[in-house]
Design an enzyme around this catalytic site. Structure first.
Site, PDB file in Angstrom:
ATOM      1  N   ASP A  81       0.845  -1.193   0.000  1.00  0.00           N
ATOM      2  CA  ASP A  81       0.000   0.000   0.000  1.00  0.00           C
ATOM      3  C   ASP A  81       0.889   1.255   0.000  1.00  0.00           C
ATOM      4  O   ASP A  81       1.822   1.358   0.795  1.00  0.00           O
ATOM      5  CB  ASP A  81      -0.866  -0.035   1.281  1.00  0.00           C
ATOM      6  CG  ASP A  81      -2.008   0.962   1.257  1.00  0.00           C
ATOM      7  OD1 ASP A  81      -2.465   1.321   0.159  1.00  0.00           O
ATOM      8  OD2 ASP A  81      -2.450   1.355   2.352  1.00  0.00           O
ATOM      9  N   GLU A 133      -1.542   6.150  -8.504  1.00  0.00           N
ATOM     10  CA  GLU A 133      -2.488   7.174  -8.029  1.00  0.00           C
ATOM     11  C   GLU A 133      -2.307   8.480  -8.778  1.00  0.00           C
ATOM     12  O   GLU A 133      -1.181   8.917  -9.028  1.00  0.00           O
ATOM     13  CB  GLU A 133      -2.299   7.399  -6.518  1.00  0.00           C
ATOM     14  CG  GLU A 133      -3.226   8.473  -5.954  1.00  0.00           C
ATOM     15  CD  GLU A 133      -3.270   8.502  -4.419  1.00  0.00           C
ATOM     16  OE1 GLU A 133      -3.111   7.434  -3.793  1.00  0.00           O
ATOM     17  OE2 GLU A 133      -3.439   9.592  -3.854  1.00  0.00           O
ATOM     18  N   HIS A 209      -9.334   5.278  -1.775  1.00  0.00           N
ATOM     19  CA  HIS A 209      -8.585   5.261  -0.509  1.00  0.00           C
ATOM     20  C   HIS A 209      -9.348   6.085   0.524  1.00  0.00           C
ATOM     21  O   HIS A 209     -10.267   6.819   0.194  1.00  0.00           O
ATOM     22  CB  HIS A 209      -7.191   5.877  -0.721  1.00  0.00           C
ATOM     23  CG  HIS A 209      -6.243   4.950  -1.414  1.00  0.00           C
ATOM     24  ND1 HIS A 209      -5.145   4.407  -0.789  1.00  0.00           N
ATOM     25  CD2 HIS A 209      -6.237   4.454  -2.674  1.00  0.00           C
ATOM     26  CE1 HIS A 209      -4.507   3.626  -1.639  1.00  0.00           C
ATOM     27  NE2 HIS A 209      -5.140   3.633  -2.796  1.00  0.00           N
TER      28      HIS A 209
END
Ligand code: G3H
Ligand code: 13P
Ligand code: ZN
Length: 306
Positions: A81, A133, A209
Site C-alpha cells: 500500500d 495514483e 482510498h
C-alpha cells in the site's frame, strides 16, 4: 490461493461490486481478514504499508500473509500500500508480493508517469499487478504526506492520459476522501460527478482510498471501556455504495480496523482484570477485526464472488 489485482478487479468493475483492501501489520489482523473473507466466499486484498513493513519486518509479514493466503480457498492478493519508490516495490516483489501500489501522486504528472511506468515494467515481468495514483488525498501515511490544503481532485482527462501512458492495472483517484479518522469538518461528501467522468474515460478498475466509515458504535465501544476517542465523520455506507455503482472496484480500509482492534483489547482487559495471557487478549481483538471485515464486505457487495 494467492492472486493479483488482475485476477479479481476487472470482474468487480464489470459486475458492479468492489473488493476490500484491508491493512495489516501482524498475525491476528491478517487472520481476521482472510478467515472472514473466506467464510463469506469473497476475494480479498491484504495490504501492508511501508510503516507496517518496517514494524513487522518484510520477511515476517510477507510469510505470514503468504502462508494464510495459500491455504485459503478464495483469491487473496498480497499488496504493498502506498509504495513511495521503485526500490520498495522491487523489494516487495522479491518477497512474494503479488501486487504493489506505487504512489508518486506527490510528483508532477510526467514524473508520476515515469516512475509508475518503471514499476509496471518490472512488476509485469514478475506477473505482479500495479496500482498507481493520480490526484492527491489529504492525510498522513508513511512517506506520503499531504496537507489538507494540498489535496486536489483527480482531473478526468489527466486520469485517462495517465492510465494509457503508465500502463498501470488499477488507478487510485481523489474524489473527496482522506486518510485517517478525521475526514470531514462539515457534511461527508464524495464528488460522484468527477467519478462519473473518470469512469467514462478510464476503463481500469478505480480505487477509493481513505474509505473508512469511522462509525459511532465503534468509537462508543472504545470509549465505554476507558478510551477517549473523538466522534468524527467517516464515509457513510450510502456514499460507498454509490461510488461502487460508478466504477470503484477496490476500497481501502485501515482506520476502521485500528479502532475495532483497540475496542477489542480495551473491552477484554477491562472485563478480565486478572488476565495476562496475550493470546486471550488478542483473540478478542481478532474477533473485532472479523466483525469490521464482515460489515465492509457486505457493503462492497463482494460476498459470494470468490
Ligand atoms: O493509508 C494507509 C494506511 O492507513 C497507512 O498507515 O502508514 O500508519 O501504516 P501507516
Ligand atoms: P482509512 O484511513 O480511511 O481507513 O484509509 C485507508 C487507506 O486508504 C489505506 O491505503
Ligand atoms: Zn490509502
Amino acid at each position: 490461493m494467492l492472486a493479483n489485482l488482475n485476477d479479481i478487479l476487472p470482474k468487480a468493475r464489470k459486475f458492479g461490486y468492489a473488493v476490500g483492501a484491508f491493512n495489516t501489520s501482524n498475525l491476528e489482523i491478517t487472520q481476521g481478514i482472510i478467515e472472514t473473507a473466506e467464510s463469506m466466499r469473497s476475494p480479498v486484498i491484504v495490504a501492508t504499508s511501508e510503516k507496517a513493513i518496517t514494524y513487522a519486518g518484510i520477511e515476517n509479514i510477507s510469510q505470514i500473509i503468504i502462508t494464510l493466503a495459500k491455504k485459503a480457498k478464495i483469491p487473496v492478493v498480497l499488496h504493498l500500500d502506498h509504495g513511495s519508490s521503485y526500490e520498495i516495490c522491487r523489494a516487495c516483489i522479491h518477497h512474494g508480493y503479488t501486487s504493489v501500489m506505487i504512489d508518486a501522486s506527490r510528483l508532477a504528472f510526467k514524473e508520476n508517469v515515469k516512475v509508475t511506468k518503471k514499476v509496471v515494467g518490472y512488476a509485469h515481468q514478475h506477473k505482479v499487478s500495479v496500482e498507481a495514483e493520480i490526484g492527491r488525498l489529504a492525510g498522513i501515511e508513511d512517506e506520503v504526506k499531504v496537507l489538507k490544503h494540498e489535496a486536489i481532485y483527480t482531473d478526468p482527462d489527466q486520469a485517462r492520459r495517465f492510465a494509457v501512458e503508465s500502463g498501470c492495472d488499477a488507478l487510485a483517484i481523489a474524489i473527496g476522501t482522506s486518510h485517517g479518522a478525521y475526514k470531514y469538518k462539515g457534511k461527508a461528501q464524495l464528488r460522484i460527478d468527477i467519478l462519473e467522468e473518470i469512469a467514462e474515460q478510464v476503463n481500469l478498475p478505480l480505487v477509493l482510498h481513505g474509505a473508512s466509515g469511522v462509525k459511532s458504535k465503534w468509537i462508543d465501544h472504545v470509549n465505554r471501556f476507558g478510551g477517549a476517542l473523538e466522534h468524527t465523520k467517516g464515509v457513510p455506507d450510502t456514499l460507498i455504495k454509490q461510488a461502487v455503482r460508478h466504477g470503484i472496484a477496490k476500497i481501502n480500509t485501515d482506520t476502521d480496523l485500528r479502532i475495532a482492534f483497540t475496542a477489542g483489547i480495551r473491552e477484554y482487559l477491562s472485563r478480565h482484570r486478572d488476565e495476562f495471557d496475550p493470546r486471550a487478549i488478542i483473540d478478542h481483538a481478532r474477533d473485532m477485526i472479523a466483525r469490521v471485515v464482515d460489515d465492509r464486505i457486505r457493503v462492497f457487495g463482494s460476498i459470494n464472488r470468490a
